[in-house]
Design an enzyme around this catalytic site. Structure first.
Site, short mmCIF file in Angstrom:
data_model
loop_
_atom_site.label_atom_id
_atom_site.label_comp_id
_atom_site.label_asym_id
_atom_site.label_seq_id
_atom_site.Cartn_x
_atom_site.Cartn_y
_atom_site.Cartn_z
N ARG A 600 0.62 -1.12 0.10
CA ARG A 600 0.16 0.12 -0.12
C ARG A 600 0.85 0.65 0.34
O ARG A 600 1.88 1.43 0.52
CB ARG A 600 -0.96 0.33 0.62
CG ARG A 600 -2.40 1.21 1.27
CD ARG A 600 -3.27 0.47 2.45
NE ARG A 600 -2.36 0.22 3.39
CZ ARG A 600 -3.09 1.68 4.27
NH1 ARG A 600 -4.02 2.63 4.13
NH2 ARG A 600 -3.31 1.35 5.80
N SER A 661 7.37 -4.95 7.65
CA SER A 661 6.72 -5.94 8.66
C SER A 661 6.89 -6.90 8.54
O SER A 661 6.62 -8.07 8.21
CB SER A 661 5.42 -5.84 8.93
OG SER A 661 4.95 -4.74 9.33
N ASP A 715 4.25 -2.54 11.82
CA ASP A 715 2.96 -2.44 12.02
C ASP A 715 2.91 -1.50 13.95
O ASP A 715 1.56 -0.88 14.18
CB ASP A 715 2.64 -3.63 11.60
CG ASP A 715 2.76 -4.94 12.49
OD1 ASP A 715 4.03 -4.95 13.90
OD2 ASP A 715 1.59 -5.72 12.12
#
Length: 972
Positions: A600, A661, A715
């Site tokens: 993203r 992550s 995250d």
């Protein structure tokens, strides 16, 4: 009886999917004596009305015609009413414990030729019948009142006999009203608020299971009857209860004992037990005993019941208000029969239901019509508000003989009923029983005949003095004249057209019934013991959790130490994030979020009025995930450029926060060395490299010079920063989803792996690996080891494998397989699907544990796994899910307690107020995880006031905020 049977059928909400019923068996021949009844639904279904709430607090009243907010509505009910026959050769002497009214499938004199239920369930027209008939007669000369329910009470020129019959023949409309009143009375009896004042008491029996055919062993039954005590020795073979071995004996009871002392009564019963056991020569092993006590009791357990009131001619002193089980056990102990233990008490109604559950589908409703009358049925436990149990189902003893004691039947009672009541030993009480019970029907007929004789309508010229004697007309004589089984079935069908009732016989309901209750109770006790043994290692005590908390604190200290860090299972990685948002951050920032196959890109605009974001998701093809590092990071840069083009940002140089992550060793805010790939990634040339530099190198190859990477975060840190923007007290980040991790703001002087002593730094704990060094080995169960051995990183991330959503379903699956193996579930028959790895998903735990979820829905989930689950199976599966998820929440709380206590001590505070930013599907979606976590955290860290704030898009917005804080710190 029709409207009341209809009420019970409606209340249970029975239903089958195909809407059909099995053809009824041929009706038994009419028998003298007594009969019992039981309604056996083909399937039970209790869907809630849309919008109804499962709360056990407030209750929804009945609608005017019986639609109820608490008991489930009915779609289609298929049931069988069971009634008795003559005492079987194996169990004589039951005349006064079986019904005194024969319930059979023939027409009767009162309602001859009651029509079968057609598509509309209607009756023939009264006018049509009357048109060609004399007054009060139909075309074939029958009394109009005997042909249909909807007759008119004002037919002219009726004879006295016809008028007498009509007063005893309520219209269909009146019976509908009675049905609605019964439903209201049932609701009142179930409610915690109104139970004490209810005429229909709806007493819990604490019988929560029906026989499943696996019951086996020796047990004993003692039955207190009207004139005798019956003892029964039963051996069950676990063969589906098809061939129980029965031995019995009848002991006649002295007539004066009914009015004597309670001690004398129970001593007599104990002596019967003693004599019986001596005669049959039973071994001295533990012998469970079930006690049939056919009087109204207040039960607080299966083997604990206080007598409310005597009936049926009994009036023994010093018993009412006392526990009759204790009285019997004390009498048995006097005779030194210490191996005989009374474990269950029930009345004859419950015995009827349990006796009819031998094979095939379980019987779940019972109807008794004998000397007295009563009913019971299996209700959803959450409806029985007078007990704490809210899971599964429980048999409720309605004690409906008292229906009408509050005046609910005042407009139905006839002068004959009033006279019978006045002459009884308990005027004004048990009004419904006095209308239908075998103890009173003969008397009602006698008073009707007395009135007719006085009007010279009967016995003209004959002496009727014998009718002046009470009990001159016996109920058995009524039965020799008429039958009314068809009335019961037909009227119930008319009043509940969504229900179909079929009458079939049920033999020796009390003896076998209480034997089955005792056997089921014994089976459940044994099963409960084995279940507790199996689940005990997963049920952590307060001491266990305090030890986990201490171990976490110990590993945190080791992870922070310069020399001990290498050997610590909790790595305590510095993130170089030294401040949380303070609300003064402004500007536009880019964010990248790479943590799986979806990548993203976001633009985050931080303004005074708040944060605004735009984002786009890009796919990372498998070929790129598993190709070269250059190809992977080139793909990322191409996605960034595409996004900036679409957002008209190509001409701007925006600070960028990179959420990466994967396990990294961070050497600076914008420098993170990849330790290993996970989640299916295996791009070459990346492990051991600085991922920020790999991104910058790709930007140069693509000639994208307007790229300014200022921070790389995981995250968990992003979650803390995103929540920190909304709450300045948020200094902890927590992820509980597919995986789990935590971070927090540590005093920099305590971080031995970086230079500097001033201020604070966010520490990425990577606590999923807690226990990898063996410190949690005694917490790990056999099931945890089975799960761990099949993972791609066996022996690693062991704390995560106890907590996170990726593994909880697998833990449950292995427990269920063990229970099947021990014959505790699904009758020992697993499905192939259940043996398939990862087939029991963690989302099933969230669904199964949802409050108010009916057991039928749990059964549906299990049916999708090809598991034929009973209600008891469904309850046990729910218990397993609750145990596993509770342990996960408690372990997470123990880890978090170590964090907040360390922060409190670091700051020298007696009390710490702190906020935790939290994300993850397990925390957000599971119905009880967050509550269990917070409750245990309060217990383990009482000096810390912890607030939980759910993160929205922490991995994206949080990365941008890390960049924003970094820019704020470096700006003039």
């Amino acid at each position: 009886m029709g409207p009341i049977l209809a009420s019970i059928a409606r209340a249970t909400g029975s239903g089958v999917s195909n809407g059909s019923a099995s053809p009824p068996p041929p009706p038994p021949q009419h028998t003298q004596g007594a009969t019992n009844g039981c309604l056996l639904p083909a399937a039970m279904s209790s869907p809630r009305r849309p919008g109804s709430q499962p709360s056990r607090g407030g209750r929804t009243p009945w609608s005017p015609c019986g639609e109820r907010g608490r008991l489930p509505p009915v779609n289609r009910c298929v049931g069988m009413v069971m009634w008795g026959q003559q005492p079987s050769p194996e169990a004589p002497g039951l005349e006064d414990s079986l019904c005194a009214i024969a319930v059979v499938g023939r027409s009767c004199a009162l309602y001859p030729r009651l029509p079968a239920r057609d598509g509309g369930g209607t009756l023939p027209s009264h006018d049509a019948a009357q048109a060609s008939a004399p007054c009060g007669r139909d075309a074939e000369g029958r009394a109009l009142g005997s042909f249909q329910l909807g007759h008119q009470d004002n037919i002219p020129s009726c004879t006295p006999v016809q008028r007498a019959l009509m007063s005893l023949t309520p219209s269909l409309e009146k019976l509908q009203v009675v049905k609605c009143r019964m439903l209201e009375a049932m609701d009142k009896g179930l409610s915690q608020e109104t139970h004490a004042q209810a005429a229909v008491r709806m007493l819990p029996t604490f019988i929560c299971s029906t026989p499943d055919g696996t019951e086996k062993g020796d047990l004993m039954v003692v039955e207190l009857c009207q004139s005798h005590v019956r003892t029964l020795f039963v051996t069950l073979l676990g063969d589906g209860n098809q061939s129980p071995q029965l031995t019995y004996k009848i002991f006649e009871m002295p007539a004066d004992m009914l009015q004597g002392t309670g001690e004398a009564l129970f001593d007599f019963i104990a002596q019967c037990v003693h004599k019986f056991l001596e005669e049959i020569g039973t071994p001295q092993h533990r012998l469970p005993l079930g006690f049939v006590f056919p009087f109204s009791c207040r039960q607080t357990g299966l083997g604990k019941a206080e007598l409310i009131s005597w009936s049926k001619g009994f009036q023994c002193s010093d018993v009412e208000g006392k526990d009759v089980v204790q009285l019997l056990q004390a009498a048995i102990n006097k005779l030194e029969l210490y191996h005989v233990q009374v474990i269950a008490l029930l009345n004859d109604t419950v015995g009827t239901m349990m006796a009819s559950s031998w094979g095939g589908k379980p019987c779940e409703i019972a109807l008794v019509m004998g000397t007295g009358t009563n009913s019971c049925f299996m209700a959803e436990a959450e409806l029985v508000e007078v007990v704490e149990e809210s899971n599964g189902r429980m048999c409720v003893n309605s004690e409906w003989g008292c229906f009408g004691d509050d005046g609910a039947l005042s407009d139905v009672l006839t002068p004959y009923d009033h006279r019978v009541d006045q002459e009884s030993s308990n005027p004004g009480e048990r009004r419904f029983e006095k209308m239908v019970g075998g103890l009173y029907l003969g008397e009602i007929v006698r008073h009707a005949m007395l009135m007719l004789a006085a009007e010279q309508a009967l016995f003209i010229g004959a002496s009727t003095s014998v009718l002046g004697n009470k009990d001159a007309f016996k109920t058995q004589q009524v039965l020799e004249i008429m039958e009314f089984g068809e009335i019961l079935q037909s009227v119930a069908g008319l009043l509940a057209p969504e229900c179909t009732a079929t009458l079939v016989p049920s033999a020796d309901t009390n003896g076998r019934g209480v034997a089955m209750v005792t056997a089921v109770a014994q089976r459940l006790l044994t099963q409960r013991h084995e279940v507790e043994q199996l689940l005990a290692p997963l049920r952590l005590s307060r001491v266990d959790l305090e030890r986990v908390q201490a171990l976490m604190r110990q590993e945190m200290e080791r992870g922070l130490g310069r020399d001990s860090n290498v050997d610590a299972s909790v790595r305590m990685l510095p993130t170089y994030v030294c401040n949380t948002p303070d609300g003064t951050e402004r500007g536009d920032f880019l964010a990248l979020d790479l943590g799986g196959t979806n990548f993203r890109v976001l633009v985050v605009r931080v303004m005074q009025e708040g944060i605004h974001m735009a984002s786009e998701i890009y796919i990372v093809p498998t070929s790129v995930m598993q190709g070269t590092g250059e190809a992977l990071f080139d793909h990322i840069i191409e996605c960034i450029m595409d996004f900036q083009t679409k957002q008209n940002l190509m001409e701007q140089v925006l600070p960028l926060g990179f959420t990466f992550s994967f396990p990294c060793q961070q050497l600076g805010l914008d420098k993170a060395v990849l330790l290993t790939w996970t989640k299916g990634f295996s791009a070459s040339g990346c492990v051991g490299q600085d991922v920020v530099q790999l991104l910058r190198d790709a930007a140069q190859r693509k000639q994208h010079v307007a790229l300014k990477v200022v921070a790389v975060v995981n995250d968990t840190v992003g979650t803390m920063m995103a929540c920190g923007y909304d709450d300045p007290k948020c200094e902890i980040g927590l992820i509980v989803g597919t995986g789990t991790n935590a971070c927090y703001m540590e005093e920099r002087k305590n971080v031995g792996t970086v230079e500097g002593d001033e201020g604070r730094m966010c520490i990425n704990m990577e606590w999923g690996a807690f226990g990898d060094n063996g410190c949690l080995d005694d917490i790990f169960t056999t099931f945890d080891r089975m799960v761990d051995e099949k993972t791609i990183n066996a022996g690693k991330q062991r704390f995560e494998k106890l907590i996170s959503g990726m593994y909880l379903g697998e833990i449950v699956r292995h427990i269920l397989l063990a229970m099947v193996d021990k014959q505790l579930l699904f009758r020992g028959k697993p499905s192939l699907k259940l043996q398939t790895r990862d087939i029991f998903q963690t989302k099933f735990l969230s669904t199964i544990e949802t409050d108010g979820l009916a057991l039928q829905q749990v059964q549906g989930i299990l049916r999708d796994l090809e598991l034929d689950a009973s209600f008891e199976d469904s309850m046990l599966v729910r218990e397993v899910c609750q145990t596993v998820s509770l342990r996960a929440a408690q372990l997470c709380a123990a880890g978090l307690a170590a964090v907040v206590e360390k922060m409190r001590e670091n700051r020298g505070l007696a009390q710490l107020a702190i906020t935790v930013g939290v994300d993850g599907t397990l925390y957000k979606m599971h119905p009880h995880f967050s509550q269990n976590l917070q409750q245990m955290l309060r217990d383990l860290a009482p000096n810390c006031a912890v607030t939980f704030l759910q993160s929205e898009d922490g991995s994206g917005k949080g990365a941008a905020l890390v960049a924003a804080v970094a820019c704020r710190e470096t700006s003039p």
